[in-house]
Write a protein that holds these residues in place. Sequence first.
Motif, PDB file in Angstrom:
ATOM      1  N   PHE B 353      11.489  38.430   9.648  1.00 26.45           N
ATOM      2  CA  PHE B 353      10.056  38.160   9.710  1.00 26.45           C
ATOM      3  C   PHE B 353       9.627  37.263   8.553  1.00 26.45           C
ATOM      4  O   PHE B 353      10.400  37.024   7.629  1.00 26.45           O
ATOM      5  CB  PHE B 353       9.283  39.485   9.664  1.00 26.45           C
ATOM      6  N   SER B 354       8.372  36.803   8.590  1.00 27.40           N
ATOM      7  CA  SER B 354       7.844  35.944   7.525  1.00 27.40           C
ATOM      8  C   SER B 354       8.132  36.541   6.160  1.00 27.40           C
ATOM      9  O   SER B 354       7.770  37.687   5.896  1.00 27.40           O
ATOM     10  CB  SER B 354       6.320  35.797   7.656  1.00 27.40           C
ATOM     11  N   ARG B 413       6.753  45.096  11.693  1.00 28.93           N
ATOM     12  CA  ARG B 413       7.366  45.177  13.025  1.00 28.93           C
ATOM     13  C   ARG B 413       8.814  45.687  13.009  1.00 28.93           C
ATOM     14  O   ARG B 413       9.381  45.952  14.061  1.00 28.93           O
ATOM     15  CB  ARG B 413       7.344  43.787  13.695  1.00 28.93           C
ATOM     16  N   ASP B 416       9.920  48.777  14.876  1.00 30.67           N
ATOM     17  CA  ASP B 416       9.705  48.757  16.331  1.00 30.67           C
ATOM     18  C   ASP B 416      11.032  48.494  17.052  1.00 30.67           C
ATOM     19  O   ASP B 416      11.196  48.871  18.212  1.00 30.67           O
ATOM     20  CB  ASP B 416       8.722  47.647  16.727  1.00 30.67           C
ATOM     21  N   LYS B 427      12.646  38.833  19.789  1.00 29.69           N
ATOM     22  CA  LYS B 427      11.754  39.424  18.791  1.00 29.69           C
ATOM     23  C   LYS B 427      11.757  38.627  17.486  1.00 29.69           C
ATOM     24  O   LYS B 427      11.020  38.960  16.556  1.00 29.69           O
ATOM     25  CB  LYS B 427      12.171  40.866  18.466  1.00 29.69           C
ATOM     26  N   VAL B 428      12.603  37.617  17.397  1.00 30.13           N
ATOM     27  CA  VAL B 428      12.722  36.838  16.159  1.00 30.13           C
ATOM     28  C   VAL B 428      12.011  35.498  16.343  1.00 30.13           C
ATOM     29  O   VAL B 428      12.216  34.819  17.353  1.00 30.13           O
ATOM     30  CB  VAL B 428      14.203  36.592  15.803  1.00 30.13           C
ATOM     31  N   HIS B 429      11.198  35.134  15.395  1.00 31.54           N
ATOM     32  CA  HIS B 429      10.468  33.868  15.467  1.00 31.54           C
ATOM     33  C   HIS B 429      11.226  32.811  14.664  1.00 31.54           C
ATOM     34  O   HIS B 429      11.521  33.012  13.490  1.00 31.54           O
ATOM     35  CB  HIS B 429       9.067  34.057  14.893  1.00 31.54           C
ATOM     36  N   ARG B 431      10.557  30.072  13.134  1.00 31.16           N
ATOM     37  CA  ARG B 431      10.003  29.594  11.864  1.00 31.16           C
ATOM     38  C   ARG B 431       9.948  30.712  10.820  1.00 31.16           C
ATOM     39  O   ARG B 431      10.200  30.485   9.634  1.00 31.16           O
ATOM     40  CB  ARG B 431       8.620  28.982  12.080  1.00 31.16           C
ATOM     41  N   GLU B 432       9.616  31.909  11.244  1.00 29.47           N
ATOM     42  CA  GLU B 432       9.605  33.031  10.307  1.00 29.47           C
ATOM     43  C   GLU B 432      11.017  33.251   9.742  1.00 29.47           C
ATOM     44  O   GLU B 432      11.202  33.411   8.533  1.00 29.47           O
ATOM     45  CB  GLU B 432       9.095  34.300  10.995  1.00 29.47           C
TER      46      GLU B 432
END
Lengths: 452, 452
Positions: B353-354, B413, B416, B427-429, B431-432
């Motif tokens: 995540f970010s 998150r 989760d 579930k993985v972004h 850019r994050e």
Amino acid sequence: MMRKIYSVALLAISLLSAQPSHQEIADKITRKGLEDLYAFEMLEDLTQYGHRFSGTPGYDKAVQWAEQKLKEVGADSVWLQPVVVPHWVRGNPEKAVATIGKKKIDLSVCALGGSVATPKNGITAEVIEVKSLAEAKQLGERAKGKIIFYNRPFDKTKINPFEAYGGAVDQRSRGAIEAAKVGAVAVLVRSMTNAIYKVPHTGAMRYADTVAKIPAAAISTMDANYLSDELQKGSKVSVTLTMDCTTLPEVQTYSVIGEIRGTEYPNEIVLIGGHLDSWDRGTGAHDDGSGVVQCIDVLRLMHELQLKPKRTIRCVLFANEENGLRGARAYAKNIDTMKEKHIVAIESDAGGFSPRGFGVEADSVRFLKIASFASLLENIGADRIRMGGGGADISVLEKFGTVLIGLSPDPQRYFDYHHTDIDTIDKVHPRELQLGAIAIAILTWALAQEGV
Amino acid sequence: MMRKIYSVALLAISLLSAQPSHQEIADKITRKGLEDLYAFEMLEDLTQYGHRFSGTPGYDKAVQWAEQKLKEVGADSVWLQPVVVPHWVRGNPEKAVATIGKKKIDLSVCALGGSVATPKNGITAEVIEVKSLAEAKQLGERAKGKIIFYNRPFDKTKINPFEAYGGAVDQRSRGAIEAAKVGAVAVLVRSMTNAIYKVPHTGAMRYADTVAKIPAAAISTMDANYLSDELQKGSKVSVTLTMDCTTLPEVQTYSVIGEIRGTEYPNEIVLIGGHLDSWDRGTGAHDDGSGVVQCIDVLRLMHELQLKPKRTIRCVLFANEENGLRGARAYAKNIDTMKEKHIVAIESDAGGFSPRGFGVEADSVRFLKIASFASLLENIGADRIRMGGGGADISVLEKFGTVLIGLSPDPQRYFDYHHTDIDTIDKVHPRELQLGAIAIAILTWALAQEGV
């Protein structure tokens, strides 16, 4: 004498301790907010009926819901402010088919908000790709009878996608005007996002009175890449665009306002707000359902924790931010500056993601005062207070000298959903949303007590 | 003379400007990272074949992949470090059916990692709910022949869910031991998450040599709430638990290591790492595929930007973090302290995540030195450097006096998806995830140049 001093000291201590510190109140707000996760519960309610586009029954239903909810959570007074809003209807069909040699390809498109319709059988024309308004202008005669395809992507090297949006959105807002000037018959605009997929993004576009109004549609980034690749290869690409959108007579509706009156300076207003309308895609869960429920939750938290602010905390849920800003303009027009002073306004309109901090539009003295509240926001990780911020609705307050503040959530995912069918509640995380409400509540409390 | 001074000054300036500042390098890393988004591309690769559980062919495939990838991205040397790992197999069936009066309800459960099997026809017993190990102990005789149901939820008022996890996970790790001591025949443990849904979370559990080994399963939070409600109402609840898990002989495999040798102090190591194994659910996209690709991407960025670190940057992808920590232990055992000194280690094992910042385990002098690099991380929003951190794998380096640092992504998150079927790449972004790699690269560069 000693005894008297002692008892005076005791009294002073007890008085002092009767006033919890801002940090203690911030902790209480945090605890209560996370315990209840009530913002998400409200968002489930608000989004269950579909979108809230200006001029539609969905928006009016949201007005009723918000009025009821503000009363329920304990606002001292709740009222509706009349606003006349535009009523544009997307219509059906909304379709684009590309012809490349013998291939026919369905493109994922949607009309931009405010666009005129095509003729019934659509517009069929060759496509020319450009990367900017300037390039469109330079096409001159070559644009005549063509569809101009604006395809400058987001600059992905920008850390904050809002900055990339700012650097690309002129194609959407002014693209049709510049294209019409050089004789184009329609425009396709690359969707405003870093994500590469089949989801078109709508959004506001403008016409000028002096040039022809030509149909304007957004095209998904994946299809934009496809068309661009074909054009690069030298293929001749033509597109048939068929849209049936129309602008109906304006509609009278409302912004919704609720407040907790200040105990000491009731005429000094700390405004918190978001916009109650959404685009007519998805359910506006992030844009701006999140801002709406966060601001209502601030009043709820104050009420439930029996916090009595010195200054008035006013929650304004603006009508028609997306395609007109009419709610904000009506609000500004109705401010009676003889009776009330808007010292500061906080807008939440950047999504319901984990809050990182706030952006502040103020002179340096007042900026520093607000930045001094950062420590209250540190535990929840929302302590990045930076110069520059605000929000579209509250921007109308600038002329009153109001300090403008925008909540800054983590920005990476926002434009994956913005103005699309997939801006729905499953993209919102209950705890992230709630932490945003908590951040606003903590800052609002400090501002209501200390002023700016 | 004037002329000579002038040319010396010019030389000095040109020498100075030949050494870009850390900030300039941070900007270059950021730009290149966001341009390529290569971490996500690697994660798509790594996760496409399924999970990477210790002892399985999936893990060995990941070893080959990582070795190849480290070579490809330009590590000076790449090697495999032998590790003997446990091989537990979940088996099939894995099932629990509750009987409440005449109702039979299928529960969402999964075996905890390391659990023994039930008899072939399952274990059927009455369920007793407890909220803690202490409560289980207090049951005494009443627990005999029963299934103990550990149901203390995450404390949702904890801002950081990792803290809530820390406050609940003893039920999973030691629940079977305490239950067996009082004669229970199996345990059901509420899944380790704030989310309320039908997804069971596996994870490590232990047995003690001195008490019976009884089967242990995780139950989804939604089903846990359901059982608890029924028990509150006074219903008699019995459950039939059927599991076929087994522990096979240990397996010889590898951790994967690649490094860029330092130009000035090659024997001083800045270690960056994550764990290459995952649980046998989902594809371990966040846990810890993200950490793996981020650390590989740090070497890639150094190589592509032609950054030559003064100290050695070593990427270690540990085997068997999840159910044994064998990779980390083997690594520590193999350190030749005569030849190399691990000055600092950074682990990424808290999701893709970010990034918000880093947690640092160090004395205050070295902490302050590391905190002084925060300004380099400010642009990407990863500048929250706080005391306390590290990671499971690198904890084995503590005895060498190594400073331990953990990447702190946004934590809301993570639980989760943690240890579940839904820890998958969607579930993985991109850019994050990449910003996390950039954060590690920037800090790693500063540490490799400046030491601690």
